[in-house]
Design a protein around this motif. Structure first.
Motif, PDB file in Angstrom:
ATOM      1  N   GLY A 180      89.059  21.053  94.790  1.00 59.32           N
ATOM      2  CA  GLY A 180      88.076  19.970  94.913  1.00 59.32           C
ATOM      3  C   GLY A 180      86.844  20.225  94.068  1.00 59.32           C
ATOM      4  N   GLU A 181      86.389  21.472  94.056  1.00 53.23           N
ATOM      5  CA  GLU A 181      85.178  21.807  93.295  1.00 53.23           C
ATOM      6  C   GLU A 181      85.510  22.173  91.852  1.00 53.23           C
ATOM      7  N   ALA A 182      86.446  23.125  91.693  1.00 53.96           N
ATOM      8  CA  ALA A 182      86.693  23.672  90.356  1.00 53.96           C
ATOM      9  C   ALA A 182      87.398  22.680  89.435  1.00 53.96           C
ATOM     10  N   VAL A 183      88.258  21.836  89.974  1.00 49.27           N
ATOM     11  CA  VAL A 183      89.009  20.904  89.118  1.00 49.27           C
ATOM     12  C   VAL A 183      88.374  19.515  89.124  1.00 49.27           C
ATOM     13  N   LEU A 184      88.026  19.002  90.310  1.00 53.92           N
ATOM     14  CA  LEU A 184      87.600  17.608  90.412  1.00 53.92           C
ATOM     15  C   LEU A 184      86.084  17.448  90.533  1.00 53.92           C
ATOM     16  N   ALA A 185      85.376  18.560  90.713  1.00 53.84           N
ATOM     17  CA  ALA A 185      83.903  18.532  90.844  1.00 53.84           C
ATOM     18  C   ALA A 185      83.445  17.539  91.906  1.00 53.84           C
ATOM     19  N   LEU A 186      84.109  17.548  93.071  1.00 56.59           N
ATOM     20  CA  LEU A 186      83.743  16.627  94.146  1.00 56.59           C
ATOM     21  C   LEU A 186      82.378  17.010  94.719  1.00 56.59           C
ATOM     22  N   CYS A 202      90.793   9.214  88.463  1.00 54.43           N
ATOM     23  CA  CYS A 202      92.061   8.687  88.958  1.00 54.43           C
ATOM     24  C   CYS A 202      93.015   9.881  88.961  1.00 54.43           C
ATOM     25  N   ALA A 203      93.458  10.293  90.126  1.00 56.87           N
ATOM     26  CA  ALA A 203      94.341  11.459  90.213  1.00 56.87           C
ATOM     27  C   ALA A 203      95.748  11.016  90.557  1.00 56.87           C
ATOM     28  N   SER A 204      96.717  11.790  90.081  1.00 60.43           N
ATOM     29  CA  SER A 204      98.117  11.472  90.349  1.00 60.43           C
ATOM     30  C   SER A 204      98.878  12.734  90.684  1.00 60.43           C
ATOM     31  N   SER A 205      99.702  12.639  91.699  1.00 60.26           N
ATOM     32  CA  SER A 205     100.562  13.761  92.064  1.00 60.26           C
ATOM     33  C   SER A 205     101.714  13.182  92.875  1.00 60.26           C
ATOM     34  N   GLY A 206     102.616  14.040  93.314  1.00 59.39           N
ATOM     35  CA  GLY A 206     103.685  13.573  94.195  1.00 59.39           C
ATOM     36  C   GLY A 206     104.953  13.202  93.482  1.00 59.39           C
ATOM     37  N   ARG A 242      94.702   2.394  78.499  1.00 60.10           N
ATOM     38  CA  ARG A 242      94.442   1.186  77.686  1.00 60.10           C
ATOM     39  C   ARG A 242      93.798   0.090  78.544  1.00 60.10           C
ATOM     40  N   LEU A 243      94.294  -0.071  79.771  1.00 59.71           N
ATOM     41  CA  LEU A 243      93.808  -1.139  80.649  1.00 59.71           C
ATOM     42  C   LEU A 243      92.430  -0.844  81.237  1.00 59.71           C
ATOM     43  N   THR A 244      92.219   0.400  81.650  1.00 58.02           N
ATOM     44  CA  THR A 244      91.015   0.721  82.444  1.00 58.02           C
ATOM     45  C   THR A 244      90.006   1.587  81.693  1.00 58.02           C
ATOM     46  N   GLY A 245      90.437   2.201  80.610  1.00 54.06           N
ATOM     47  CA  GLY A 245      89.577   3.151  79.910  1.00 54.06           C
ATOM     48  C   GLY A 245      89.509   4.499  80.621  1.00 54.06           C
ATOM     49  N   LEU A 246      90.304   4.668  81.683  1.00 56.74           N
ATOM     50  CA  LEU A 246      90.262   5.902  82.471  1.00 56.74           C
ATOM     51  C   LEU A 246      91.534   6.722  82.257  1.00 56.74           C
ATOM     52  N   GLU A 247      91.374   8.029  82.210  1.00 54.29           N
ATOM     53  CA  GLU A 247      92.557   8.886  82.138  1.00 54.29           C
ATOM     54  C   GLU A 247      93.066   9.149  83.560  1.00 54.29           C
ATOM     55  N   ILE A 248      94.355   9.427  83.656  1.00 54.63           N
ATOM     56  CA  ILE A 248      94.904   9.826  84.951  1.00 54.63           C
ATOM     57  C   ILE A 248      95.016  11.347  84.956  1.00 54.63           C
ATOM     58  N   ILE A 249      94.430  11.967  85.985  1.00 58.75           N
ATOM     59  CA  ILE A 249      94.498  13.420  86.120  1.00 58.75           C
ATOM     60  C   ILE A 249      95.789  13.753  86.860  1.00 58.75           C
ATOM     61  N   ASP A 250      96.813  14.133  86.101  1.00 60.79           N
ATOM     62  CA  ASP A 250      98.104  14.472  86.712  1.00 60.79           C
ATOM     63  C   ASP A 250      98.072  15.908  87.220  1.00 60.79           C
ATOM     64  N   ALA A 251      98.810  16.156  88.277  1.00 53.56           N
ATOM     65  CA  ALA A 251      98.853  17.501  88.866  1.00 53.56           C
ATOM     66  C   ALA A 251     100.141  17.668  89.634  1.00 53.56           C
ATOM     67  N   ILE A 252     100.482  18.917  89.923  1.00 50.73           N
ATOM     68  CA  ILE A 252     101.616  19.174  90.809  1.00 50.73           C
ATOM     69  C   ILE A 252     101.195  20.186  91.868  1.00 50.73           C
ATOM     70  N   VAL A 301      98.832  23.314  89.688  1.00 51.63           N
ATOM     71  CA  VAL A 301      98.722  23.007  88.252  1.00 51.63           C
ATOM     72  C   VAL A 301      98.093  21.621  88.153  1.00 51.63           C
ATOM     73  N   ALA A 302      97.085  21.493  87.303  1.00 56.18           N
ATOM     74  CA  ALA A 302      96.436  20.184  87.167  1.00 56.18           C
ATOM     75  C   ALA A 302      95.814  20.036  85.790  1.00 56.18           C
ATOM     76  N   ASN A 303      95.757  18.792  85.327  1.00 54.98           N
ATOM     77  CA  ASN A 303      94.944  18.493  84.156  1.00 54.98           C
ATOM     78  C   ASN A 303      93.470  18.563  84.553  1.00 54.98           C
ATOM     79  N   ARG A 304      92.620  18.681  83.579  1.00 49.33           N
ATOM     80  CA  ARG A 304      91.190  18.730  83.854  1.00 49.33           C
ATOM     81  C   ARG A 304      90.537  17.439  83.350  1.00 49.33           C
ATOM     82  N   PRO A 305      89.605  16.876  84.132  1.00 49.27           N
ATOM     83  CA  PRO A 305      88.933  15.650  83.692  1.00 49.27           C
ATOM     84  C   PRO A 305      88.355  15.796  82.280  1.00 49.27           C
ATOM     85  N   GLY A 306      88.628  14.807  81.454  1.00 47.14           N
ATOM     86  CA  GLY A 306      88.134  14.816  80.078  1.00 47.14           C
ATOM     87  C   GLY A 306      89.056  15.529  79.114  1.00 47.14           C
TER      88      GLY A 306
END
Lengths: 498, 77
Positions: free
Chosen positions: A185-191, A273-277, A290-300, A310-315
């Motif tokens: 939550g802190e290190a990856v998503l900076a919540l 926008c996070a994605s997993s599962g 393309r639609l939203t201008g936002l990247e999806i942060i994929d993770a497992i 394992v996760a992508n990092r924002p930006g």
């Protein structure tokens, strides 16, 4: 040695710092941190009055309303192990989970008949009331204190579909729920407390539990709850009304949101926008951006490991990559003899970390197969590592992850074989519409010809007997099925066959 | 060539109720009709099978109306 009670820690820090801040929003109702603390303590008193004692299990089968965090936290405060499962399981799955967990109490909603029916006389039933509250306890709780767990005590258990189709219990300790917050939550998503979190994945999944309970309470944020099944119209309405900053979802939902948008641009108030599962295709990542201008942060992640490893990092998200290892977790990619493979070569992913479940409940053989003596666990996922990024290449077993849920081919095949037009069948992962779905390969019964309506009949047959996520997206008629010399179906040969 | 009625037949074939199919218009997003995560891939498969086309991951996310599908099938023919 004692450890911190996760519920006490999560509630206490907010009661001190922000008691009147809204912890949860559900529809037009809101629950402050003070109210959440009070209701969770009252629920704990209720459990005491029902004779529940530390170490015992209670099965929670509830929609995502205020009742869920109240019951879950109340169990932990009492030292009762919260066994959390989804509301749409089959009667036999509820019966198996009740028996396997030895739950003495079923906590559910008046509208949910199947879990109550499955419980029968085997467990007492505690029903929530309107707006997700519970009956008042008879005592005032003057002498009530939260349970102080030992470090080895379990806090909660989730059930995940096994390869035989029977759900397997995955127990976790109090610290697991707390540790993932700084690690991810802190290190990856900076919540932070300024975030408003919305998870399309429900509490009963490890992904949803951390998204909607551990993260918001740990950081003092606000979480939005959705009791119903998510669909694009409802999700977009919630996003525009409540303006979450972080949206947790699965690729199937992102795909549905894309398909529902006929405009050139979709304006969303989100920062993450996070994605997993399930596997996120590069096509969904690209079209969403393309639609939203936002990247999806994929993770497992996995239920076994509590959350992501394992996760992508924002930006810095890479389309098609699941991401980079999360600090605090160790990864190995190995061949079938457990030798490490070099970068660029496919390998079976092993993972270790402090939040790993120690075993499967009542399954010593399966536990020994998966949780290895050196502290690593087999994930069953095949990856390639390149430049520090991990790329998912599929499964080493026959399980299918679709719509954020595990699909056991065995279970679907058993149901399909009951259909009079089916002589034999196999179910394997197929790629349809940028998503991985179960696909059925059917050998028709003698004298049966494939007709345009056959898929419809088979689909209805499956949907009447299994949860939606298990229904094949494609029914292909084949003359025979690939088998080993001993007659075992080789499902891997069918993957992505048309 | 594909036409609206053929595509509606395919919708019926995957199990979408007739009263829903009757209300589908060529330019409306199919998702408006409560197409769920099961209907969509089943429809993609039905179109691929009926017209012998391959709908890529990227294309599958841009085909939102029946007219989109007709134009795609004509372009692939």
């Amino acid at each position: 040695m004692n450890t911190v009670n996760a519920a006490e820690a999560l509630l206490g820090r907010n009661l001190e710092r922000r008691p009147d801040k809204i912890a949860y929003v559900c529809g037009t109702h809101a629950l402050t941190y003070r109210e959440l603390d009070r209701e969770s303590r009252r629920f704990s008193l209720l459990l005491h009055e029902r004779g529940m004692r530390p170490g015992e299990r209670a099965l929670i089968v509830l929609p995502d309303t205020f009742a869920y965090p109240v019951a879950f936290l109340g169990c932990l405060l009492t030292g009762v192990m919260a066994v959390a499962v989804g509301t749409d399981l089959r009667r036999e799955d509820f019966a198996h989970i009740l028996q396997d967990s030895d739950a003495r109490l079923l906590i559910t909603h008046p509208d949910l008949a199947v879990p109550k029916d499955a419980a029968g006389d085997a467990a007492a039933v505690l029903l929530c009331e309107e707006h997700g509250f519970f009956p008042s306890p008879k005592t005032d709780g003057a002498n009530w204190k939260p349970h102080q767990p030992a470090a080895a005590d379990f806090a909660y258990m989730l059930y995940s579909s096994g390869s035989t189709g029977k759900p397997k219990g995955i127990p976790h300790r109090h610290q697991d729920l707390l540790l993932v917050c700084p690690l991810v939550g802190e290190a990856v998503l900076a919540l932070t407390e300024d975030d408003v979190v919305f998870s399309a994945s429900k509490f009963s999944f490890a992904y949803g539990l951390v998204n909607s309970l551990a993260f918001p309470l740990f950081f003092g944020a606000t979480a939005i709850l959705l009791a119903d099944k998510p669909n694009p119209a409802i999700l977009l309405d919630i996003i525009h009304t409540h303006r979450p900053t972080v949206f947790f979802s699965v690729p199937t939902i992102y795909s549905q949101l894309i398909l529902a948008c006929t405009a050139d641009h979709l304006d969303l108030p989100l920062r993450i926008c996070a994605s997993s599962g399930e596997a996120l295709s590069a096509a969904i990542f690209t079209e969403w951006r393309r639609l939203t201008g936002l990247e999806i942060i994929d993770a497992i992640g996995s239920t076994e490991m509590t959350y992501w490893y394992v996760a992508n990092r924002p930006g810095q998200a890479r389309p098609g990559a699941t991401g980079q290892p999360i600090a605090g977790y160790r990864l190995r990619l190995v061949d079938d003899a457990d030798n490490d493979v070099p970068p660029g070569q496919e390998g079976n992913l092993l993972v270790s970390g402090a939040t790993m479940a120690p075993f499967y409940w009542n399954l010593p053989e399966k536990s020994a197969e998966t949780m290895l003596p050196d502290g690593f666990a087999r994930t069953g996922d095949v990856f390639v590592e390149q430049d520090g990024f991990y790329y998912h290449r599929g499964r080493s077993d026959d399980m299918i992850k679709s719509g954020g849920q595990w699909v056991s081919p065995v279970l679907v095949e058993e149901v399909l074989r009951e259909h009079p037009e089916v002589a034999d069948c196999a179910v394997a992962a197929v790629s349809v519409g940028a998503l991985i779905k179960p696909g059925a390969f059917v050998v028709l019964a003698p004298g049966i010809q494939p007709t345009p309506d056959l898929a419809k009949r088979l689909r209805r047959h499956v949907l009447a007997r299994l949860p939606d996520a298990l229904c094949p997206a494609r029914f292909s008629c084949v003359a025979d099925l690939p088998r080993t010399a001993t007659g075992k179906i080789q499902r891997f040969q069918l993957r992505n066959r048309r | 060539m594909a036409n609206i009625n053929e595509l509606k037949e395919l919708l019926l074939g995957i199990g979408v109720e007739a009263e829903v199919v009757n209300t589908v218009t060529p330019t409306a997003a199919l998702s408006q009709y409560n197409f769920d995560s099961l209907d969509w891939p089943a429809f993609i498969v039905a179109v691929e099978t009926r017209y012998g086309v391959k709908i890529s991951d990227g294309d599958s996310l841009r085909l939102k109306t029946l007219n989109d599908f007709i134009q795609f099938i004509e372009a692939e023919a």
